[in-house]
Scaffold this motif. Structure first.
Motif, short mmCIF file in Angstrom:
data_model
loop_
_atom_site.label_atom_id
_atom_site.label_comp_id
_atom_site.label_asym_id
_atom_site.label_seq_id
_atom_site.Cartn_x
_atom_site.Cartn_y
_atom_site.Cartn_z
N CYS A 44 0.76 -1.37 -0.04
CA CYS A 44 -0.12 -0.06 0.19
C CYS A 44 0.87 1.21 0.12
CB CYS A 44 -0.89 -0.01 1.16
SG CYS A 44 -2.21 -1.29 0.89
N LEU A 45 1.25 1.73 1.01
CA LEU A 45 2.24 2.75 1.06
C LEU A 45 3.74 2.65 1.34
CD1 LEU A 45 -0.25 5.22 3.06
CD2 LEU A 45 0.29 5.07 0.49
N LYS A 46 4.02 1.47 1.06
CA LYS A 46 5.46 1.06 1.48
C LYS A 46 5.94 -0.04 0.46
CE LYS A 46 6.78 -1.52 5.12
NZ LYS A 46 6.97 -1.47 6.56
N GLU A 63 9.09 4.41 1.71
CA GLU A 63 7.73 4.76 1.87
C GLU A 63 7.30 5.36 0.42
OE1 GLU A 63 6.29 4.18 5.00
OE2 GLU A 63 8.37 3.67 5.48
N GLY A 64 6.21 5.16 0.25
CA GLY A 64 5.54 5.61 -1.08
C GLY A 64 4.31 6.81 -0.87
N LYS A 65 3.83 7.03 -1.63
CA LYS A 65 2.70 8.04 -1.77
C LYS A 65 1.76 7.28 -2.85
CE LYS A 65 5.23 11.63 -3.36
NZ LYS A 65 5.87 13.04 -3.20
N LYS A 66 0.26 7.59 -2.46
CA LYS A 66 -0.58 7.00 -3.50
C LYS A 66 -0.35 7.76 -4.84
CE LYS A 66 -5.58 5.86 -3.95
NZ LYS A 66 -6.57 5.91 -2.92
N GLY A 92 2.25 7.26 -6.67
CA GLY A 92 3.60 7.30 -7.04
C GLY A 92 4.48 5.86 -7.15
N SER A 138 8.37 4.70 -8.68
CA SER A 138 9.01 4.14 -7.77
C SER A 138 9.49 2.53 -8.39
CB SER A 138 8.79 4.10 -6.30
OG SER A 138 7.62 3.53 -6.06
N CYS A 151 -1.10 -5.02 -1.11
CA CYS A 151 -1.80 -4.08 -1.11
C CYS A 151 -3.36 -4.30 -1.55
CB CYS A 151 -1.54 -2.90 -1.70
SG CYS A 151 -2.01 -1.38 -1.46
#
Length: 80
Positions: free
Chosen positions: A14-16, A50-53, A55, A59, A80
């Protein structure tokens, strides 16, 4: 995992991202230089970013390019 790893597991959470690169060695040093925001999670036994929705496509592409340049294949796991 040894430094002669030829396949790395890339886990999307999800965010990682979880990246199954050894904690130390030449590949880890190159990874740290290329992705300075990444940190090693000793409990999980992998590097994390860490990521963002929205992105993750970018990455993923950067991670895949880095691994290909270093002669390492990728196995994707989507949690996710």
């Amino acid at each position: 995992m040894s430094d002669d790893t030829r396949t790395v597991t890339l886990t999307k959470m999800c965010l990682k991202h979880g990246i199954g690169i050894p904690r130390e060695g030449a590949l880890a040093a190159r990874f740290q230089a290329a992705f300075p925001a990444a940190h090693y999670d000793g409990e999980a036994g992998e590097w994390c970013m860490e990521g963002k929705k929205g992105g993750f496509a970018e990455s993923n592409a950067r991670l895949e390019a880095f691994l290909a340049e270093n002669g390492v294949g990728v196995v994707h796991v989507d949690k996710c």
